[in-house]
Design an enzyme around this catalytic site. Sequence first.
Site, mmCIF file in Angstrom:
data_model
loop_
_atom_site.group_PDB
_atom_site.id
_atom_site.type_symbol
_atom_site.label_atom_id
_atom_site.label_comp_id
_atom_site.label_asym_id
_atom_site.label_seq_id
_atom_site.Cartn_x
_atom_site.Cartn_y
_atom_site.Cartn_z
ATOM 1 N N HIS A 144 0.833 -1.209 0.000
ATOM 2 C CA HIS A 144 0.000 0.000 0.000
ATOM 3 C C HIS A 144 0.875 1.269 0.000
ATOM 4 O O HIS A 144 0.658 2.189 -0.791
ATOM 5 C CB HIS A 144 -0.920 -0.024 1.227
ATOM 6 C CG HIS A 144 -1.715 1.235 1.427
ATOM 7 N ND1 HIS A 144 -3.030 1.353 1.031
ATOM 8 C CD2 HIS A 144 -1.377 2.429 1.977
ATOM 9 C CE1 HIS A 144 -3.463 2.570 1.331
ATOM 10 N NE2 HIS A 144 -2.477 3.248 1.915
ATOM 11 N N GLU A 145 1.869 1.298 0.889
ATOM 12 C CA GLU A 145 2.709 2.499 0.989
ATOM 13 C C GLU A 145 3.514 2.703 -0.298
ATOM 14 O O GLU A 145 3.641 3.823 -0.789
ATOM 15 C CB GLU A 145 3.654 2.409 2.195
ATOM 16 C CG GLU A 145 2.948 2.309 3.546
ATOM 17 C CD GLU A 145 1.944 3.424 3.793
ATOM 18 O OE1 GLU A 145 2.110 4.523 3.229
ATOM 19 O OE2 GLU A 145 0.963 3.197 4.533
ATOM 20 N N HIS A 148 1.527 4.280 -3.068
ATOM 21 C CA HIS A 148 1.422 5.748 -3.037
ATOM 22 C C HIS A 148 2.585 6.370 -3.816
ATOM 23 O O HIS A 148 2.405 7.347 -4.545
ATOM 24 C CB HIS A 148 1.486 6.270 -1.592
ATOM 25 C CG HIS A 148 0.179 6.233 -0.851
ATOM 26 N ND1 HIS A 148 -0.962 6.836 -1.324
ATOM 27 C CD2 HIS A 148 -0.153 5.679 0.347
ATOM 28 C CE1 HIS A 148 -1.957 6.655 -0.451
ATOM 29 N NE2 HIS A 148 -1.490 5.945 0.575
ATOM 30 N N GLU A 208 -6.238 7.093 -1.640
ATOM 31 C CA GLU A 208 -6.233 5.989 -0.680
ATOM 32 C C GLU A 208 -6.740 4.699 -1.307
ATOM 33 O O GLU A 208 -6.130 3.643 -1.158
ATOM 34 C CB GLU A 208 -7.086 6.343 0.541
ATOM 35 C CG GLU A 208 -6.345 7.109 1.598
ATOM 36 C CD GLU A 208 -5.002 6.496 1.939
ATOM 37 O OE1 GLU A 208 -4.925 5.257 2.126
ATOM 38 O OE2 GLU A 208 -4.020 7.236 2.004
HETATM 39 ZN ZN LIG Z 1 -2.345 5.323 2.307
#
Ligand SMILES: [Zn+2]
Length: 279
Positions: A144-145, A148, A208
């Site tokens: 997830h990170e 980004h 997100e």
């Molecule tokens: Zn995030």
Amino acid sequence: MKNNINRRKFLEYVGCGCCGFLLNQCTTVPITERRQLSIISEARLNRQATQIYEQIKKKEKMSTDLKQLNEIKEVGHRIEESVSEYFNQNDMPDPTLNFQWEYILIDNKKIKNAWCMPGGKIAVYTGLLEITKNTNGLASVMGHEIAHAVAKHSIERASRGILISIGTQVADIASGGKISQARRATGINIDGLLAQIGINNPFNRKQESEADYLGLIFASLSGYDIRETVKVWERMKEATKGKEPPVWMNTHPSTAKRINSIKGWIQEIILQYPPIKIY
Ligand SMILES: [Zn+2]
């Protein structure tokens, strides 16, 4: 394109955000193909991120647990390789080409957080490891990170920030300089450093869910069991029940809706994005 069905589903979920005005200042997020504003250069933002990362390394207490740090690096290296491999195999430009990956483990049990700065500078806080619990859980958060950063969300936000700061400057002049005076008095702490690079401010909802979606893809390509992602979110919900929301919840607004969309994506992603290499 083989990911057409998924991409359409994703776009339906986030809505097709167009940049509207400033169309020529837009880029396209790979895989999801969402259009995003991008005025600031990647090189400039990566340079800033590197400087701030160095300052954070000096200010924060680094964990001495090499076993945990090595696990973080191992998961990270696998995701690095898989992401590059995926873009190469699909004849798409590798968005991580200019990244200089680096990993730190910050010794702070109270913070259940992790982040990836533009250019691949990653930090995990020891508090997060109580939530991730195992390698698959760790991979889901790191995926997830990293997503980004791959989707260049900070460039997008800093670009929006420029538009906002032009507005603020106008307001500052109108208020006789009160805004800039307040800023000078505040000084700079860790939060300030992170905010400069856009880490501590919440990413918007589209970013997100895009990071959720791409993160699942990257973890799956790297050979991790992404079904653990739902459990990680459930543990996070449990751990923060009735308490002040930790940083992670501020920057990652958790909702039942989020867990639901992750659940809805998992089966298809496992089928469409199997491990890209044999580990
Ligand atoms: Zn995030």
